[in-house]
Write a protein that holds these residues in place. Structure first.
Motif, PDB file in Angstrom:
ATOM      1  N   ARG A   1       0.820  -1.215   0.000  1.00  0.00           N
ATOM      2  CA  ARG A   1       0.000   0.000   0.000  1.00  0.00           C
ATOM      3  C   ARG A   1       0.851   1.262   0.000  1.00  0.00           C
ATOM      4  O   ARG A   1       0.470   2.274  -0.563  1.00  0.00           O
ATOM      5  CB  ARG A   1      -0.927   0.000   1.219  1.00  0.00           C
ATOM      6  CG  ARG A   1      -2.043  -1.019   1.148  1.00  0.00           C
ATOM      7  CD  ARG A   1      -3.107  -0.728   2.201  1.00  0.00           C
ATOM      8  NE  ARG A   1      -2.565  -0.830   3.548  1.00  0.00           N
ATOM      9  CZ  ARG A   1      -2.624  -1.938   4.288  1.00  0.00           C
ATOM     10  NH1 ARG A   1      -3.176  -3.029   3.795  1.00  0.00           N
ATOM     11  NH2 ARG A   1      -2.134  -1.954   5.512  1.00  0.00           N
ATOM     12  N   GLY A   2       2.003   1.197   0.658  1.00  0.00           N
ATOM     13  CA  GLY A   2       2.778   2.417   0.842  1.00  0.00           C
ATOM     14  C   GLY A   2       3.956   2.597  -0.083  1.00  0.00           C
ATOM     15  O   GLY A   2       4.597   3.643  -0.058  1.00  0.00           O
ATOM     16  N   ALA A   3       4.269   1.593  -0.917  1.00  0.00           N
ATOM     17  CA  ALA A   3       5.477   1.668  -1.739  1.00  0.00           C
ATOM     18  C   ALA A   3       5.455   2.848  -2.700  1.00  0.00           C
ATOM     19  O   ALA A   3       6.424   3.606  -2.809  1.00  0.00           O
ATOM     20  CB  ALA A   3       5.667   0.366  -2.508  1.00  0.00           C
ATOM     21  N   ALA A   4       4.345   3.012  -3.400  1.00  0.00           N
ATOM     22  CA  ALA A   4       4.265   4.101  -4.375  1.00  0.00           C
ATOM     23  C   ALA A   4       4.393   5.449  -3.690  1.00  0.00           C
ATOM     24  O   ALA A   4       5.123   6.333  -4.153  1.00  0.00           O
ATOM     25  CB  ALA A   4       2.947   4.012  -5.144  1.00  0.00           C
ATOM     26  N   ALA A   5       3.691   5.616  -2.558  1.00  0.00           N
ATOM     27  CA  ALA A   5       3.784   6.880  -1.821  1.00  0.00           C
ATOM     28  C   ALA A   5       5.183   7.088  -1.289  1.00  0.00           C
ATOM     29  O   ALA A   5       5.725   8.206  -1.312  1.00  0.00           O
ATOM     30  CB  ALA A   5       2.773   6.890  -0.673  1.00  0.00           C
ATOM     31  N   GLY A   6       5.810   6.030  -0.797  1.00  0.00           N
ATOM     32  CA  GLY A   6       7.164   6.155  -0.274  1.00  0.00           C
ATOM     33  C   GLY A   6       8.160   6.572  -1.334  1.00  0.00           C
ATOM     34  O   GLY A   6       9.015   7.439  -1.102  1.00  0.00           O
ATOM     35  N   LEU A   7       8.069   5.969  -2.511  1.00  0.00           N
ATOM     36  CA  LEU A   7       8.985   6.331  -3.600  1.00  0.00           C
ATOM     37  C   LEU A   7       8.767   7.779  -4.032  1.00  0.00           C
ATOM     38  O   LEU A   7       9.729   8.502  -4.322  1.00  0.00           O
ATOM     39  CB  LEU A   7       8.784   5.381  -4.777  1.00  0.00           C
ATOM     40  CG  LEU A   7       9.263   3.940  -4.558  1.00  0.00           C
ATOM     41  CD1 LEU A   7       8.817   3.049  -5.705  1.00  0.00           C
ATOM     42  CD2 LEU A   7      10.775   3.893  -4.395  1.00  0.00           C
ATOM     43  N   ALA A   8       7.504   8.201  -4.074  1.00  0.00           N
ATOM     44  CA  ALA A   8       7.223   9.586  -4.448  1.00  0.00           C
ATOM     45  C   ALA A   8       7.781  10.550  -3.407  1.00  0.00           C
ATOM     46  O   ALA A   8       8.336  11.605  -3.760  1.00  0.00           O
ATOM     47  CB  ALA A   8       5.715   9.784  -4.606  1.00  0.00           C
ATOM     48  N   GLU A   9       7.666  10.211  -2.125  1.00  0.00           N
ATOM     49  CA  GLU A   9       8.180  11.080  -1.070  1.00  0.00           C
ATOM     50  C   GLU A   9       9.707  11.110  -1.051  1.00  0.00           C
ATOM     51  O   GLU A   9      10.304  12.117  -0.682  1.00  0.00           O
ATOM     52  CB  GLU A   9       7.644  10.607   0.286  1.00  0.00           C
ATOM     53  CG  GLU A   9       6.152  10.851   0.461  1.00  0.00           C
ATOM     54  CD  GLU A   9       5.563  10.079   1.626  1.00  0.00           C
ATOM     55  OE1 GLU A   9       4.356  10.288   1.908  1.00  0.00           O
ATOM     56  OE2 GLU A   9       6.288   9.281   2.244  1.00  0.00           O
ATOM     57  N   MET A  10      10.339  10.018  -1.433  1.00  0.00           N
ATOM     58  CA  MET A  10      11.805  10.013  -1.511  1.00  0.00           C
ATOM     59  C   MET A  10      12.281  10.978  -2.583  1.00  0.00           C
ATOM     60  O   MET A  10      13.267  11.690  -2.387  1.00  0.00           O
ATOM     61  CB  MET A  10      12.306   8.596  -1.807  1.00  0.00           C
ATOM     62  CG  MET A  10      12.187   7.644  -0.630  1.00  0.00           C
ATOM     63  SD  MET A  10      12.520   5.931  -1.101  1.00  0.00           S
ATOM     64  CE  MET A  10      14.231   6.045  -1.631  1.00  0.00           C
ATOM     65  N   GLY A  11      11.603  11.017  -3.710  1.00  0.00           N
ATOM     66  CA  GLY A  11      11.919  11.959  -4.768  1.00  0.00           C
ATOM     67  C   GLY A  11      13.161  11.594  -5.558  1.00  0.00           C
ATOM     68  O   GLY A  11      13.968  10.757  -5.141  1.00  0.00           O
ATOM     69  N   PRO A  12      13.363  12.234  -6.692  1.00  0.00           N
ATOM     70  CA  PRO A  12      14.506  11.910  -7.561  1.00  0.00           C
ATOM     71  C   PRO A  12      15.848  12.324  -6.965  1.00  0.00           C
ATOM     72  O   PRO A  12      16.882  11.754  -7.311  1.00  0.00           O
ATOM     73  CB  PRO A  12      14.212  12.692  -8.850  1.00  0.00           C
ATOM     74  CG  PRO A  12      13.308  13.804  -8.418  1.00  0.00           C
ATOM     75  CD  PRO A  12      12.478  13.249  -7.305  1.00  0.00           C
ATOM     76  N   ALA A  13      15.863  13.322  -6.063  1.00  0.00           N
ATOM     77  CA  ALA A  13      17.136  13.789  -5.515  1.00  0.00           C
ATOM     78  C   ALA A  13      17.822  12.696  -4.701  1.00  0.00           C
ATOM     79  O   ALA A  13      19.041  12.521  -4.779  1.00  0.00           O
ATOM     80  CB  ALA A  13      16.921  15.031  -4.658  1.00  0.00           C
ATOM     81  N   ARG A  14      17.055  11.956  -3.906  1.00  0.00           N
ATOM     82  CA  ARG A  14      17.657  10.886  -3.106  1.00  0.00           C
ATOM     83  C   ARG A  14      18.161   9.758  -4.005  1.00  0.00           C
ATOM     84  O   ARG A  14      19.220   9.173  -3.751  1.00  0.00           O
ATOM     85  CB  ARG A  14      16.653  10.356  -2.084  1.00  0.00           C
ATOM     86  CG  ARG A  14      16.368  11.337  -0.948  1.00  0.00           C
ATOM     87  CD  ARG A  14      15.470  10.696   0.101  1.00  0.00           C
ATOM     88  NE  ARG A  14      15.288  11.566   1.250  1.00  0.00           N
ATOM     89  CZ  ARG A  14      14.339  12.476   1.371  1.00  0.00           C
ATOM     90  NH1 ARG A  14      13.459  12.649   0.374  1.00  0.00           N
ATOM     91  NH2 ARG A  14      14.246  13.215   2.448  1.00  0.00           N
ATOM     92  N   LEU A  15      17.388   9.430  -5.042  1.00  0.00           N
ATOM     93  CA  LEU A  15      17.843   8.414  -5.986  1.00  0.00           C
ATOM     94  C   LEU A  15      19.144   8.853  -6.654  1.00  0.00           C
ATOM     95  O   LEU A  15      20.103   8.082  -6.739  1.00  0.00           O
ATOM     96  CB  LEU A  15      16.764   8.157  -7.040  1.00  0.00           C
ATOM     97  CG  LEU A  15      17.131   7.170  -8.151  1.00  0.00           C
ATOM     98  CD1 LEU A  15      17.458   5.799  -7.582  1.00  0.00           C
ATOM     99  CD2 LEU A  15      15.997   7.063  -9.168  1.00  0.00           C
ATOM    100  N   ALA A  16      19.187  10.092  -7.104  1.00  0.00           N
ATOM    101  CA  ALA A  16      20.400  10.599  -7.741  1.00  0.00           C
ATOM    102  C   ALA A  16      21.562  10.627  -6.762  1.00  0.00           C
ATOM    103  O   ALA A  16      22.710  10.305  -7.118  1.00  0.00           O
ATOM    104  CB  ALA A  16      20.143  12.003  -8.296  1.00  0.00           C
ATOM    105  N   GLY A  17      21.288  11.014  -5.494  1.00  0.00           N
ATOM    106  CA  GLY A  17      22.344  11.036  -4.495  1.00  0.00           C
ATOM    107  C   GLY A  17      22.903   9.662  -4.212  1.00  0.00           C
ATOM    108  O   GLY A  17      24.124   9.487  -4.070  1.00  0.00           O
ATOM    109  N   GLY A  18      22.026   8.662  -4.118  1.00  0.00           N
ATOM    110  CA  GLY A  18      22.490   7.307  -3.890  1.00  0.00           C
ATOM    111  C   GLY A  18      23.331   6.783  -5.043  1.00  0.00           C
ATOM    112  O   GLY A  18      24.384   6.166  -4.830  1.00  0.00           O
TER     113      GLY A  18
END
Length: 223
Positions: A182-199
């Motif tokens: 239930r929360g995966a999509a919301a969690g990924l949206a809240e993480m945002g592209p900046a965290r993905l790029a930072g990782g």
């Protein structure tokens, strides 16, 4: 491998386990204050880590305990982007405290233990790609610290209403349980592209620096 390295590994584990033990931690905080406890814990962890590094560098490789499979090194390269993403998301997302965690947001919608899982995944994939006694002890110790943290945090969360609510609304392992779905999509949206790029940036930097820092090219198996 020497007895001094094994002793240093035991002290490193104890420096993380004892001060954070559920019964001991509150008593130390009550006596020392949060600032004093944090200073003592940090000093002990850094001292035992330095001791371990010195003992590790002084020890020989030790007996070869097993021969890694051919897929072990590629698995490290594939798994480490996830490790860095978990770490970056953990560092940049407020958790609160074990007895009063914040409502799950971002990475905590995917797993309630991103930092410990990152350490455990890092340790296990590297352990699988080694085989000599010295590095098996290194990564085995780190895996033990991560496993202790996972179990300890689960115990502490059960001790308060807020902790139990947080635990009931999250999953320990990604892809596990209806809460995650239930929360995966919301969690990924809240993480945002900046965290993905930072990782990914942190992973790329470590990939480039790894031969210089540790004397091993993670991509030695390519070509």
């Amino acid at each position: 491998m020497t007895a001094s390295l094994a002793l240093a590994a035991a002290l490193l584990f104890l420096s993380h386990a004892l001060p954070s033990w559920p019964g001991l931690r509150p008593a130390l905080i009550a006596r020392l204050g949060r600032g004093g406890f944090a200073a003592l814990h940090s000093a002990g962890s850094l001292a035992t880590l330095a001791l371990f590094v010195l003992a590790y560098r002084a020890a020989d490789g030790g007996e070869v305990l097993f021969t890694p499979a051919g897929w072990a090194a590629p698995l490290v390269v594939l798994a480490m982007p996830l490790v860095f993403l978990l770490l970056v998301a953990r560092i940049t997302t407020r958790f609160g405290s074990q007895d009063a965690p914040n409502p799950p947001r971002g990475i905590y919608r995917l797993t309630r233990a991103p930092g410990s899982l990152a350490l455990l995944l890092w340790a296990l994939v590297h352990l699988n790609a080694t085989g000599d006694g010295r590095r098996v002890l290194l990564f085995g110790t780190m895996a033990a610290i991560a496993l202790f943290a996972l179990v300890k945090n689960e115990v502490v969360l059960r001790r308060s209403p807020a902790g139990r609510a947080f635990r009931d609304g999250t999953s320990l392992l990604p892809l596990a349980g209806p809460q995650w779905l239930r929360g995966a999509a919301a969690g990924l949206a809240e993480m945002g592209p900046a965290r993905l790029a930072g990782g990914l940036a942190a992973y790329g930097a470590m990939l480039a620096a790894h031969p210089w820092l540790f004397g091993v090219d993670p991509l030695y198996w390519v070509g």
